[in-house]
Design a protein around this motif. Structure first.
Motif, PDB file in Angstrom:
ATOM      1  N   ALA A  43       0.829  -1.206   0.000  1.00 56.96           N
ATOM      2  CA  ALA A  43       0.000   0.000   0.000  1.00 56.96           C
ATOM      3  C   ALA A  43       0.862   1.254   0.000  1.00 56.96           C
ATOM      4  O   ALA A  43       0.584   2.213  -0.728  1.00 56.96           O
ATOM      5  N   TYR A  44       1.927   1.246   0.790  1.00 61.18           N
ATOM      6  CA  TYR A  44       2.823   2.402   0.842  1.00 61.18           C
ATOM      7  C   TYR A  44       3.505   2.622  -0.505  1.00 61.18           C
ATOM      8  O   TYR A  44       3.620   3.752  -0.982  1.00 61.18           O
ATOM      9  N   SER A  45       3.913   1.537  -1.139  1.00 55.96           N
ATOM     10  CA  SER A  45       4.543   1.626  -2.448  1.00 55.96           C
ATOM     11  C   SER A  45       3.565   2.162  -3.491  1.00 55.96           C
ATOM     12  O   SER A  45       3.920   3.023  -4.309  1.00 55.96           O
ATOM     13  N   ILE A  46       2.329   1.677  -3.454  1.00 55.82           N
ATOM     14  CA  ILE A  46       1.322   2.155  -4.405  1.00 55.82           C
ATOM     15  C   ILE A  46       0.993   3.617  -4.145  1.00 55.82           C
ATOM     16  O   ILE A  46       0.846   4.411  -5.081  1.00 55.82           O
ATOM     17  N   ALA A  47       0.898   4.013  -2.880  1.00 55.30           N
ATOM     18  CA  ALA A  47       0.604   5.410  -2.550  1.00 55.30           C
ATOM     19  C   ALA A  47       1.723   6.338  -3.010  1.00 55.30           C
ATOM     20  O   ALA A  47       1.463   7.444  -3.474  1.00 55.30           O
ATOM     21  N   ALA A  48       2.960   5.865  -2.903  1.00 58.56           N
ATOM     22  CA  ALA A  48       4.104   6.714  -3.255  1.00 58.56           C
ATOM     23  C   ALA A  48       4.412   6.730  -4.749  1.00 58.56           C
ATOM     24  O   ALA A  48       4.765   7.772  -5.304  1.00 58.56           O
ATOM     25  N   THR A  49       4.279   5.572  -5.406  1.00 58.62           N
ATOM     26  CA  THR A  49       4.739   5.475  -6.803  1.00 58.62           C
ATOM     27  C   THR A  49       3.678   4.998  -7.785  1.00 58.62           C
ATOM     28  O   THR A  49       3.898   5.061  -8.992  1.00 58.62           O
ATOM     29  N   ALA A  79      -3.724   2.414   0.774  1.00 55.82           N
ATOM     30  CA  ALA A  79      -2.935   3.369   0.000  1.00 55.82           C
ATOM     31  C   ALA A  79      -3.615   4.738  -0.033  1.00 55.82           C
ATOM     32  O   ALA A  79      -2.946   5.770   0.062  1.00 55.82           O
ATOM     33  N   ALA A  80      -4.940   4.753  -0.147  1.00 56.83           N
ATOM     34  CA  ALA A  80      -5.668   6.024  -0.128  1.00 56.83           C
ATOM     35  C   ALA A  80      -5.478   6.737   1.215  1.00 56.83           C
ATOM     36  O   ALA A  80      -5.260   7.956   1.250  1.00 56.83           O
ATOM     37  N   PHE A  81      -5.528   5.989   2.315  1.00 56.78           N
ATOM     38  CA  PHE A  81      -5.295   6.579   3.629  1.00 56.78           C
ATOM     39  C   PHE A  81      -3.860   7.095   3.739  1.00 56.78           C
ATOM     40  O   PHE A  81      -3.622   8.137   4.335  1.00 56.78           O
ATOM     41  N   LEU A  82      -2.909   6.338   3.171  1.00 55.58           N
ATOM     42  CA  LEU A  82      -1.495   6.723   3.271  1.00 55.58           C
ATOM     43  C   LEU A  82      -1.155   7.945   2.422  1.00 55.58           C
ATOM     44  O   LEU A  82      -0.099   8.547   2.615  1.00 55.58           O
ATOM     45  N   THR A  83      -2.019   8.319   1.499  1.00 54.88           N
ATOM     46  CA  THR A  83      -1.752   9.540   0.727  1.00 54.88           C
ATOM     47  C   THR A  83      -2.034  10.791   1.548  1.00 54.88           C
ATOM     48  O   THR A  83      -1.504  11.859   1.224  1.00 54.88           O
TER      49      THR A  83
END
Length: 155
Positions: A43-49, A79-83
Motif C-alpha cells: 500500500a505504501y509503495s502504491i501510494a508513493a509510486t 494506499a488512499a489513507f497513506l496519501t
C-alpha cells in the motif's frame, strides 16, 4: 419511531462503534502481523509510486509470496489513507476499522428492513459490533471483512 429518535439512535450506535473499534489501534493488537506488514508495504509503495513491490503499475492482484496473491481492495484503501496520513500502525489499521463500521451499519439496514423495526435493526447492529471475531478482524489490516461488507451491501 419518529425520525428524530431514529437519527439519535443511529448516531449513538455509530459513536459507540467508532469508539469501541478505533481506540488504541497502535497497542491492540500488540504488533503488526506478517500479512499486515506485507499489505502495508504494498500500500505504501502504491501510494508513493503507483506501483506495487514487484513493480506492476496499479495491479489487479498483488503478488505476496510464491503463487499467493492478495486481493487489492484493502491494499488500495490503505494506499488512499497513506496519501493523506503518515505511515503508522494506526493508519495501516484504520481502513479495516472503517470497513468494520460499514458492516455494522449495513447489518442495521438489513435487519431494519427484514424485521421492519428500528430497534431490532439497532439491536442487530450492536450484536455484530460486540461479536469478538468481527471486533478482532476490524482491528487487523487484512482483507477478511471486505467480502462481508460486499455481501451485506448486496443484501
Amino acid at each position: 419511531m419518529p425520525k428524530a429518535q431514529r437519527i439519535w439512535l443511529g448516531a449513538a450506535v455509530a459513536l459507540l462503534a467508532a469508539v469501541v473499534y478505533g481506540v488504541a489501534l497502535d497497542r491492540s493488537p500488540v504488533y503488526l502481523t506478517h500479512d499486515e506488514v506485507i499489505y502495508a508495504r504494498n500500500a505504501y509503495s502504491i501510494a508513493a509510486t503507483g506501483r506495487d513491490l514487484s513493480g506492476q503499475f496499479l495491479p489487479i492482484s498483488i503478488p505476496v509470496t510464491g503463487t499467493f496473491y492478495a486481493t487489492p481492495a484493502n491494499i488500495y484503501l490503505t494506499a488512499a489513507f497513506l496519501t493523506v496520513l503518515p505511515l503508522s500502525e494506526v493508519t495501516i489499521r484504520l481502513p479495516s476499522v472503517l470497513i468494520g463500521l460499514v458492516c455494522v451499519w449495513l447489518v442495521y439496514l438489513v435487519a431494519r428492513r427484514l424485521l421492519n423495526s428500528e430497534r431490532c435493526g439497532a439491536a442487530a447492529a450492536v450484536v455484530l459490533l460486540l461479536t469478538p471475531a468481527h471486533f478482532i478482524h476490524s482491528r487487523l489490516a487484512t482483507d477478511h471483512l471486505y467480502l462481508v461488507a460486499c455481501m451485506l451491501a448486496w443484501l
